[in-house]
Design a protein around this motif. Structure first.
Motif, PDB file in Angstrom:
ATOM      1  N   VAL A 144       0.830  -1.208   0.000  1.00 24.86           N
ATOM      2  CA  VAL A 144       0.000   0.000   0.000  1.00 24.86           C
ATOM      3  C   VAL A 144       0.865   1.258   0.000  1.00 24.86           C
ATOM      4  CG1 VAL A 144      -1.907  -1.177   1.157  1.00 24.86           C
ATOM      5  CG2 VAL A 144      -0.261   0.108   2.508  1.00 24.86           C
ATOM      6  N   THR A 145       0.225   2.357  -0.347  1.00 26.70           N
ATOM      7  CA  THR A 145       0.901   3.650  -0.367  1.00 26.70           C
ATOM      8  C   THR A 145       0.270   4.563   0.684  1.00 26.70           C
ATOM      9  OG1 THR A 145      -0.656   4.564  -1.975  1.00 26.70           O
ATOM     10  CG2 THR A 145       1.318   3.448  -2.862  1.00 26.70           C
ATOM     11  N   THR A 146       0.969   5.614   1.016  1.00 25.30           N
ATOM     12  CA  THR A 146       0.423   6.591   1.960  1.00 25.30           C
ATOM     13  C   THR A 146      -0.860   7.191   1.418  1.00 25.30           C
ATOM     14  OG1 THR A 146       2.642   7.086   2.756  1.00 25.30           O
ATOM     15  CG2 THR A 146       0.935   8.721   3.223  1.00 25.30           C
ATOM     16  N   GLU A 147      -0.866   7.527   0.131  1.00 24.96           N
ATOM     17  CA  GLU A 147      -2.072   8.107  -0.474  1.00 24.96           C
ATOM     18  C   GLU A 147      -3.259   7.154  -0.359  1.00 24.96           C
ATOM     19  OE1 GLU A 147      -3.500  10.354  -4.510  1.00 24.96           O
ATOM     20  OE2 GLU A 147      -1.972   8.799  -4.714  1.00 24.96           O
ATOM     21  N   ALA A 148      -3.042   5.874  -0.671  1.00 29.40           N
ATOM     22  CA  ALA A 148      -4.124   4.895  -0.581  1.00 29.40           C
ATOM     23  C   ALA A 148      -4.590   4.733   0.867  1.00 29.40           C
ATOM     24  CB  ALA A 148      -3.678   3.553  -1.149  1.00 29.40           C
ATOM     25  N   PHE A 149      -3.653   4.756   1.803  1.00 28.47           N
ATOM     26  CA  PHE A 149      -3.994   4.635   3.216  1.00 28.47           C
ATOM     27  C   PHE A 149      -4.881   5.806   3.655  1.00 28.47           C
ATOM     28  CE2 PHE A 149      -2.873   4.517   7.810  1.00 28.47           C
ATOM     29  CZ  PHE A 149      -3.204   3.195   8.058  1.00 28.47           C
ATOM     30  N   LEU A 150      -4.535   7.023   3.240  1.00 29.72           N
ATOM     31  CA  LEU A 150      -5.351   8.197   3.559  1.00 29.72           C
ATOM     32  C   LEU A 150      -6.723   8.111   2.901  1.00 29.72           C
ATOM     33  CD1 LEU A 150      -2.707  11.052   3.277  1.00 29.72           C
ATOM     34  CD2 LEU A 150      -3.823  10.251   5.360  1.00 29.72           C
ATOM     35  N   GLN A 151      -6.753   7.702   1.641  1.00 31.01           N
ATOM     36  CA  GLN A 151      -8.033   7.556   0.945  1.00 31.01           C
ATOM     37  C   GLN A 151      -8.923   6.545   1.653  1.00 31.01           C
ATOM     38  OE1 GLN A 151      -6.428   6.564  -2.900  1.00 31.01           O
ATOM     39  NE2 GLN A 151      -6.722   8.654  -3.677  1.00 31.01           N
ATOM     40  N   HIS A 152      -8.330   5.427   2.068  1.00 27.35           N
ATOM     41  CA  HIS A 152      -9.081   4.396   2.778  1.00 27.35           C
ATOM     42  C   HIS A 152      -9.662   4.943   4.078  1.00 27.35           C
ATOM     43  CE1 HIS A 152      -9.287   0.689   5.376  1.00 27.35           C
ATOM     44  NE2 HIS A 152     -10.051   0.366   4.363  1.00 27.35           N
ATOM     45  N   HIS A 153      -8.851   5.663   4.834  1.00 24.42           N
ATOM     46  CA  HIS A 153      -9.335   6.266   6.077  1.00 24.42           C
ATOM     47  C   HIS A 153     -10.489   7.231   5.805  1.00 24.42           C
ATOM     48  CE1 HIS A 153      -6.042   4.534   8.320  1.00 24.42           C
ATOM     49  NE2 HIS A 153      -6.500   5.094   9.415  1.00 24.42           N
ATOM     50  N   VAL A 154     -10.343   8.065   4.802  1.00 22.79           N
ATOM     51  CA  VAL A 154     -11.393   9.020   4.469  1.00 22.79           C
ATOM     52  C   VAL A 154     -12.680   8.284   4.113  1.00 22.79           C
ATOM     53  CG1 VAL A 154     -12.126  10.721   2.739  1.00 22.79           C
ATOM     54  CG2 VAL A 154      -9.887  10.929   3.835  1.00 22.79           C
ATOM     55  N   LEU A 155     -12.582   7.247   3.314  1.00 22.30           N
ATOM     56  CA  LEU A 155     -13.775   6.496   2.911  1.00 22.30           C
ATOM     57  C   LEU A 155     -14.490   5.872   4.104  1.00 22.30           C
ATOM     58  CD1 LEU A 155     -12.397   4.839  -0.321  1.00 22.30           C
ATOM     59  CD2 LEU A 155     -14.418   6.321  -0.194  1.00 22.30           C
ATOM     60  N   VAL A 156     -13.752   5.244   4.990  1.00 13.83           N
ATOM     61  CA  VAL A 156     -14.382   4.598   6.151  1.00 13.83           C
ATOM     62  C   VAL A 156     -14.953   5.650   7.101  1.00 13.83           C
ATOM     63  CG1 VAL A 156     -14.010   3.105   8.155  1.00 13.83           C
ATOM     64  CG2 VAL A 156     -12.997   2.497   5.952  1.00 13.83           C
ATOM     65  N   LEU A 157     -14.212   6.726   7.332  1.00 12.41           N
ATOM     66  CA  LEU A 157     -14.720   7.764   8.228  1.00 12.41           C
ATOM     67  C   LEU A 157     -15.933   8.469   7.632  1.00 12.41           C
ATOM     68  CD1 LEU A 157     -11.397   9.168   9.680  1.00 12.41           C
ATOM     69  CD2 LEU A 157     -13.059   7.662  10.789  1.00 12.41           C
ATOM     70  N   GLU A 158     -15.948   8.681   6.341  1.00 10.31           N
ATOM     71  CA  GLU A 158     -17.124   9.277   5.700  1.00 10.31           C
ATOM     72  C   GLU A 158     -18.338   8.365   5.846  1.00 10.31           C
ATOM     73  OE1 GLU A 158     -17.891  12.197   3.892  1.00 10.31           O
ATOM     74  OE2 GLU A 158     -16.026  13.073   4.610  1.00 10.31           O
ATOM     75  N   ALA A 159     -18.135   7.047   5.738  1.00  8.92           N
ATOM     76  CA  ALA A 159     -19.236   6.104   5.958  1.00  8.92           C
ATOM     77  C   ALA A 159     -19.735   6.206   7.399  1.00  8.92           C
ATOM     78  CB  ALA A 159     -18.793   4.676   5.620  1.00  8.92           C
ATOM     79  N   ALA A 160     -18.815   6.351   8.340  1.00  7.62           N
ATOM     80  CA  ALA A 160     -19.194   6.521   9.755  1.00  7.62           C
ATOM     81  C   ALA A 160     -19.956   7.835   9.945  1.00  7.62           C
ATOM     82  CB  ALA A 160     -17.960   6.478  10.646  1.00  7.62           C
ATOM     83  N   PHE A 161     -19.497   8.902   9.302  1.00  2.00           N
ATOM     84  CA  PHE A 161     -20.202  10.186   9.394  1.00  2.00           C
ATOM     85  C   PHE A 161     -21.618  10.063   8.845  1.00  2.00           C
ATOM     86  CE2 PHE A 161     -15.865  12.464   8.882  1.00  2.00           C
ATOM     87  CZ  PHE A 161     -15.586  12.286  10.224  1.00  2.00           C
ATOM     88  N   ASP A 162     -21.787   9.306   7.760  1.00  5.21           N
ATOM     89  CA  ASP A 162     -23.118   9.089   7.202  1.00  5.21           C
ATOM     90  C   ASP A 162     -24.039   8.434   8.235  1.00  5.21           C
ATOM     91  OD1 ASP A 162     -22.484  10.231   4.779  1.00  5.21           O
ATOM     92  OD2 ASP A 162     -22.186   8.318   3.749  1.00  5.21           O
ATOM     93  N   LEU A 163     -23.513   7.461   8.969  1.00  2.00           N
ATOM     94  CA  LEU A 163     -24.317   6.809  10.010  1.00  2.00           C
ATOM     95  C   LEU A 163     -24.707   7.806  11.105  1.00  2.00           C
ATOM     96  CD1 LEU A 163     -22.378   3.450  10.416  1.00  2.00           C
ATOM     97  CD2 LEU A 163     -24.646   3.767   9.419  1.00  2.00           C
ATOM     98  N   ILE A 164     -23.782   8.675  11.459  1.00  2.00           N
ATOM     99  CA  ILE A 164     -24.050   9.676  12.483  1.00  2.00           C
ATOM    100  C   ILE A 164     -25.103  10.664  11.996  1.00  2.00           C
ATOM    101  CG2 ILE A 164     -23.046  11.630  13.753  1.00  2.00           C
ATOM    102  CD1 ILE A 164     -20.371   9.948  13.712  1.00  2.00           C
ATOM    103  N   ARG A 165     -24.995  11.090  10.740  1.00  2.00           N
ATOM    104  CA  ARG A 165     -25.923  12.085  10.187  1.00  2.00           C
ATOM    105  C   ARG A 165     -27.335  11.525  10.030  1.00  2.00           C
ATOM    106  NH1 ARG A 165     -21.629  12.855   6.140  1.00  2.00           N
ATOM    107  NH2 ARG A 165     -20.305  14.497   6.933  1.00  2.00           N
ATOM    108  N   ASN A 166     -27.437  10.221   9.838  1.00  2.00           N
ATOM    109  CA  ASN A 166     -28.777   9.636   9.557  1.00  2.00           C
ATOM    110  C   ASN A 166     -29.392   8.998  10.746  1.00  2.00           C
ATOM    111  OD1 ASN A 166     -28.705  10.408   6.865  1.00  2.00           O
ATOM    112  ND2 ASN A 166     -27.487   8.634   6.339  1.00  2.00           N
TER     113      ASN A 166
END
Length: 166
Positions: A144-166
């Motif tokens: 993996v790369t640092t960029e991919a690691f950051l993208q992965h974190h953003v994707l999972v956290l955004e999914a978590a934020f969606d759960l919080i918002r809904n």
């Protein structure tokens, strides 16, 4: 309008420093603020002791929204959906992404998407909060790369934020 010294000393906000005023100050440049930032969140950002309205608006919220755009969060999200049952990110076919120029994930991001190294637990914590579990031992660091690691974190956290918002 300025704060009176007594209001400022108690940390009270005047009406022009309300969450709605903060949102109104940014909505022209960042219309997504209406979907991303609740009144409770904006009030928390405004409510930090000794933080001015301008600092909250320009240094905290404006910069966060600008970063989201520059990082391409919406394009990134358009290609993945979080599967709560499996605890992984599933790739959405490019022709279903809704974009004429869809984001193309790297092989490293696709590895991370399947890794379960960062996942949202299906049950909320005792306090009712969404729980995100990191198990970095599941990451194949050489793949993996640092960029991919950051993208992965953003994707999972955004999914978590969606759960919080809904």
């Amino acid at each position: 309008e300025e704060r009176s010294s007594s209001a400022g000393s108690r940390g009270e906000k005047l009406h022009h420093e309300s969450p709605s005023a903060l949102r109104e100050g940014l909505v022209k440049d960042f219309p997504e603020i209406t979907l991303l930032c609740s009144d409770a969140y904006l009030a928390a950002v405004l409510g930090v002791p000794n933080r001015t309205f301008e600092y909250a608006r320009d240094e905290k919220i404006r910069k966060a929204l600008a970063w989201r755009r520059s990082f391409g969060v919406d394009a990134l999200r358009s290609r993945f959906r979080y599967d709560m049952e499996e605890g992984v990110l599933k790739l959405i076919p490019a022709d279903e992404s809704g974009s004429a120029n869809p984001f193309e994930p790297s092989p490293a991001l696709l590895i991370l998407a399947k890794s379960r190294a960062l996942r949202i637990l299906p049950e909320r914590g005792q306090d009712g909060r969404v729980v995100v579990l990191a198990e970095t031992q599941l990451v194949k660091w050489r793949e993996v790369t640092t960029e991919a690691f950051l993208q992965h974190h953003v994707l999972v956290l955004e999914a978590a934020f969606d759960l919080i918002r809904n």
